[in-house]
Design a protein around this motif. Structure first.
Motif, mmCIF file in Angstrom:
data_model
loop_
_atom_site.group_PDB
_atom_site.id
_atom_site.type_symbol
_atom_site.label_atom_id
_atom_site.label_comp_id
_atom_site.label_asym_id
_atom_site.label_seq_id
_atom_site.Cartn_x
_atom_site.Cartn_y
_atom_site.Cartn_z
ATOM 1 N N LEU A 1 0.807 -1.219 0.000
ATOM 2 C CA LEU A 1 0.000 0.000 0.000
ATOM 3 C C LEU A 1 0.843 1.272 0.000
ATOM 4 C CD1 LEU A 1 -2.796 -1.116 2.492
ATOM 5 C CD2 LEU A 1 -2.811 -1.207 -0.007
ATOM 6 N N LYS A 2 1.908 1.286 0.802
ATOM 7 C CA LYS A 2 2.766 2.477 0.849
ATOM 8 C C LYS A 2 3.893 2.404 -0.174
ATOM 9 C CE LYS A 2 1.669 3.507 5.631
ATOM 10 N NZ LYS A 2 2.140 3.602 7.014
ATOM 11 N N GLU A 3 4.013 1.261 -0.860
ATOM 12 C CA GLU A 3 4.977 1.044 -1.933
ATOM 13 C C GLU A 3 6.415 1.357 -1.520
ATOM 14 O OE1 GLU A 3 3.563 3.198 -5.355
ATOM 15 O OE2 GLU A 3 1.883 1.838 -5.637
ATOM 16 N N ARG A 4 6.768 0.949 -0.330
ATOM 17 C CA ARG A 4 8.144 1.125 0.126
ATOM 18 C C ARG A 4 8.999 -0.037 -0.377
ATOM 19 N NH1 ARG A 4 6.466 3.149 6.057
ATOM 20 N NH2 ARG A 4 6.437 5.363 5.556
ATOM 21 N N SER A 5 10.265 0.213 -0.541
ATOM 22 C CA SER A 5 11.186 -0.867 -0.906
ATOM 23 C C SER A 5 11.384 -1.754 0.317
ATOM 24 C CB SER A 5 12.523 -0.293 -1.369
ATOM 25 O OG SER A 5 13.211 0.285 -0.268
ATOM 26 N N LEU A 6 11.975 -2.926 0.101
ATOM 27 C CA LEU A 6 12.237 -3.823 1.228
ATOM 28 C C LEU A 6 13.131 -3.143 2.257
ATOM 29 C CD1 LEU A 6 12.699 -7.351 -0.345
ATOM 30 C CD2 LEU A 6 11.196 -6.752 1.534
ATOM 31 N N ALA A 7 14.149 -2.451 1.793
ATOM 32 C CA ALA A 7 15.086 -1.780 2.703
ATOM 33 C C ALA A 7 14.367 -0.692 3.504
ATOM 34 C CB ALA A 7 16.256 -1.193 1.926
ATOM 35 N N GLU A 8 13.539 0.093 2.831
ATOM 36 C CA GLU A 8 12.808 1.158 3.528
ATOM 37 C C GLU A 8 11.826 0.579 4.544
ATOM 38 O OE1 GLU A 8 12.540 4.546 -0.011
ATOM 39 O OE2 GLU A 8 11.019 2.966 0.114
ATOM 40 N N ALA A 9 11.115 -0.477 4.154
ATOM 41 C CA ALA A 9 10.146 -1.103 5.064
ATOM 42 C C ALA A 9 10.846 -1.714 6.267
ATOM 43 C CB ALA A 9 9.330 -2.160 4.321
ATOM 44 N N ALA A 10 11.996 -2.342 6.023
ATOM 45 C CA ALA A 10 12.754 -2.940 7.123
ATOM 46 C C ALA A 10 13.235 -1.855 8.091
ATOM 47 C CB ALA A 10 13.939 -3.732 6.577
ATOM 48 N N ALA A 11 13.732 -0.748 7.555
ATOM 49 C CA ALA A 11 14.195 0.353 8.407
ATOM 50 C C ALA A 11 13.036 0.964 9.181
ATOM 51 C CB ALA A 11 14.889 1.416 7.555
ATOM 52 N N HIS A 12 11.890 1.081 8.550
ATOM 53 C CA HIS A 12 10.726 1.704 9.188
ATOM 54 C C HIS A 12 10.121 0.808 10.273
ATOM 55 C CE1 HIS A 12 6.540 3.201 9.524
ATOM 56 N NE2 HIS A 12 7.130 4.375 9.374
ATOM 57 N N THR A 13 10.106 -0.508 10.033
ATOM 58 C CA THR A 13 9.458 -1.425 10.979
ATOM 59 C C THR A 13 10.424 -2.054 11.964
ATOM 60 O OG1 THR A 13 9.716 -3.327 9.491
ATOM 61 C CG2 THR A 13 7.671 -2.038 9.304
ATOM 62 N N GLY A 14 11.727 -2.028 11.638
ATOM 63 C CA GLY A 14 12.703 -2.674 12.509
ATOM 64 C C GLY A 14 12.748 -4.183 12.308
ATOM 65 N N ARG A 15 12.171 -4.675 11.225
ATOM 66 C CA ARG A 15 12.149 -6.114 10.941
ATOM 67 C C ARG A 15 13.122 -6.414 9.807
ATOM 68 N NH1 ARG A 15 6.341 -7.742 9.923
ATOM 69 N NH2 ARG A 15 7.118 -9.807 10.378
ATOM 70 N N GLN A 16 13.522 -7.673 9.708
ATOM 71 C CA GLN A 16 14.449 -8.082 8.657
ATOM 72 C C GLN A 16 13.706 -8.191 7.328
ATOM 73 O OE1 GLN A 16 16.395 -11.675 9.826
ATOM 74 N NE2 GLN A 16 17.446 -10.718 11.562
ATOM 75 N N THR A 17 14.446 -7.973 6.246
ATOM 76 C CA THR A 17 13.826 -8.030 4.916
ATOM 77 C C THR A 17 13.273 -9.415 4.627
ATOM 78 O OG1 THR A 17 15.955 -8.499 3.864
ATOM 79 C CG2 THR A 17 15.262 -6.185 3.971
ATOM 80 N N GLY A 18 13.948 -10.454 5.081
ATOM 81 C CA GLY A 18 13.466 -11.821 4.873
ATOM 82 C C GLY A 18 12.113 -12.052 5.534
#
Length: 174
Positions: free
Chosen positions: A136-153
């Motif tokens: 929905l927010k169309e973030r990249s994996l790296a951006e989403a991981a940084a924003h949520t604090g979760r690993q890309t995997g």
């Protein structure tokens, strides 16, 4: 309609305007193509004008109108069947490029969006977060991981599971 039968012009204009969505819905239910809906609406409104004296105020106006609309829809389908032997149509084009001003299509899109939001809200928190961040927010994996604090995997796995769950819910796929 009872007030319109009694001569109230404003009530008559209002009842005709309020009747259009019901006529469109009845015509769609009969299988009238999107490109013919306006014709069915116009024919039905003309029929309402001609036979308005037959409406019984003790009965449901919506049922009376739906019956008239269904008859006009059937007339349109018969007419299309006769013309269809002589004209070529690309039915896919009508479905692929619907009328931008079609109220029925807009209503259907709103309902689909509402169902999708409800389905996303019902997902487990990790899956919901992955869909929101990556889809929905169309973030990249790296951006989403940084924003949520979760690993890309973990985000990938949760997104995959969420998509699978949503497909199963809407299409019966597993």
């Amino acid at each position: 309609m009872a007030a319109a039968q009694a001569g109230d012009r404003i009530a008559y204009e209002r009842v005709l305007a309020d009747s259009v969505p019901l006529i469109r819905m009845a015509a769609r239910r009969q299988g009238v193509a999107v490109d013919q809906l306006d014709d069915v609406v116009q024919e039905t409104l003309l029929t309402v004008h001609r036979v308005r004296h037959t409406y019984d105020p003790a009965r449901s106006y919506d049922a009376w109108l739906a019956a008239l609309a269904a008859r006009r829809a059937i007339d349109a389908l018969r007419s299309q069947g006769r013309r269809g032997r002589h004209e070529l149509h690309d039915d896919h084009a009508y479905d692929a490029y619907p009328d931008a001003h079609d109220a029925t299509a807009a209503t259907e899109r709103e309902q689909e969006a509402r169902h999708l939001r409800k389905a996303i809200a019902a997902l487990p928190p990790g899956q919901r977060e992955a869909v929101e961040q990556l889809g929905l927010k169309e973030r990249s994996l790296a951006e989403a991981a940084a924003h949520t604090g979760r690993q890309t995997g973990a985000l990938k796995v949760n997104l995959h599971r969420a998509i699978k769950a949503l497909r199963a819910r809407f299409h019966g796929e597993s």
